[in-house]
Design an enzyme around this catalytic site. Structure first.
Site, PDB file in Angstrom:
ATOM      1  CG  HIS A 138      44.384-119.555  97.430  1.00 48.39           C
ATOM      2  ND1 HIS A 138      45.251-119.918  96.425  1.00 48.39           N
ATOM      3  CD2 HIS A 138      45.016-118.552  98.099  1.00 48.39           C
ATOM      4  CE1 HIS A 138      46.341-119.171  96.476  1.00 48.39           C
ATOM      5  NE2 HIS A 138      46.235-118.340  97.501  1.00 48.39           N
ATOM      6  CB  CYS A 146      47.724-118.266 100.528  1.00 48.99           C
ATOM      7  SG  CYS A 146      46.866-116.753 101.019  1.00 48.99           S
TER       8      CYS A 146
END
Length: 341
Positions: A138, A146
């Protein structure tokens, strides 16, 4: 330093945040021109490779030869955890392994600008009892499991993979590694408890390196198995022993893989002990680390994300736990939740 950083980040932030809109990211004319120069079409299949220690994400596309070629390498702004696979929800680990992303796993309205879900835990990880969810690639520069690429970086990556999926690719493969899996790097980590797992990952890494074709990934015997056809079809139980394999391997490829295995063994025998790192928390590409050091966390966050999401654990990012001995040698270059995952 400022000039060097500007060059390193030219693919991600040079055009500024004004180029980002609230709609789903679209391929720019500049990106399409870059593809054309490399004899790639926007709709041709795509493959992604991620390297934690180097904090880099590679996008590969099929070119006119019918094989994958490197389109672009993107510096990663932030990843969390340490080298090794993710096993438990809340451990802040960014995952390592082989994943497959379909169109339904893309999110153009992520709170981190745009994202795609890796699909962790995959079938093998689920069978092994690993937990966690919403592990993404992202935007912004914040991670709790992440891979954060900045808004500009993920916007371009999102547009590339979306166009490939719209062009007929059912799903694209993501290969997430702890580091570039050269023989020297394997030797320098030979005392790490994750080494058996990494040696399995290296089999898939090498298959792609030598063929420039996406490896077929099966799971059985509690591990990944690559480019293998089995008697009776694909294994259905990741924990059960692998069925008998049918001999379909390319002899030339097998010879190259065998030579690489011998190279690893020689490298390991020449290294007395592997490098040891004090765990801090993840990593950040050196180009972004220079920006963080120069501008501070708040100013940096504002320059790389329209939502000005704070840089996660900036002190840990500045510490750079991999700056000690020479751990890796660059290879020749030829998504969304706020949980703690």
């Amino acid at each position: 330093m400022a000039a060097a950083v500007a060059v390193l980040l030219s693919g991600c932030v040079a055009d500024g945040l004004d180029d980002l809109s609230k709609s789903a990211p679209q391929l720019s004319s500049k990106t399409i021109a870059e593809m054309k120069k490399k004899k790639m079409s926007p709709a041709s299949p795509v493959l992604v490779r991620i390297f934690k220690q180097e904090s880099e994400l590679e996008v590969w596309k099929v070119d006119a030869s019918g094989q994958y070629a490197l389109f672009k390498t993107y510096p990663m702004c932030r990843w969390s955890g340490k080298l090794g696979p993710k096993m438990t929800n809340g451990d802040r680990q960014a995952p390592e392994g082989f994943y497959h992303v379909s169109a339904g796993m893309l999110n153009p309205n992520s709170q981190y600008y745009a994202s795609f879900n890796l699909g962790y835990p995959n079938r093998l990880e689920s069978a092994l009892g690993y937990t966690g969810d919403a592990l993404m690639v992202h935007g912004a520069c914040s991670s709790s499991g992440c891979y954060a690429m900045t808004d500009q970086g993920v916007g371009e990556i999102y547009a590339i993979v979306q166009k490939a999926l719209a062009g007929g690719q059912e799903r694209f493969q993501v290969q997430a590694y702890p580091f570039r899996m050269t023989a020297d790097n394997m030797a320098l980590h030979k005392d790490d408890p994750n080494l058996p797992f990494w040696r399995t990952l290296k089999q898939g890494y090498d298959a792609f390196e030598f063929t420039r074709r996406q490896p077929k990934v099966s799971v059985c015997g509690r591990r990944y198995v690559f480019n293998t056809e089995f008697e009776g079809g694909e294994p259905t139980d990741p924990l059960a022993a692998c069925p008998p394999a049918m001999s379909t391997a390319d002899p030339n490829l097998m010879a190259k893989l065998d030579a690489e295995n011998k190279k690893v063994e020689i490298a390991m025998s020449s290294v007395k002990s592997s490098a040891v790192f004090a765990y801090v928390d993840g990593g950040m590409h050196p180009s972004f680390r220079a920006l963080l050091k120069k501008n501070g966390a708040n100013k940096m966050a504002a320059s790389i994300s329209g939502i000005k999401y704070p840089v996660s654990r900036p002190d840990a990012a500045l510490a750079d736990p991999y700056a000690g001995p020479s751990i890796w040698k660059p290879a020749a270059k030829p998504e969304d939740s706020t949980s703690d995952r």
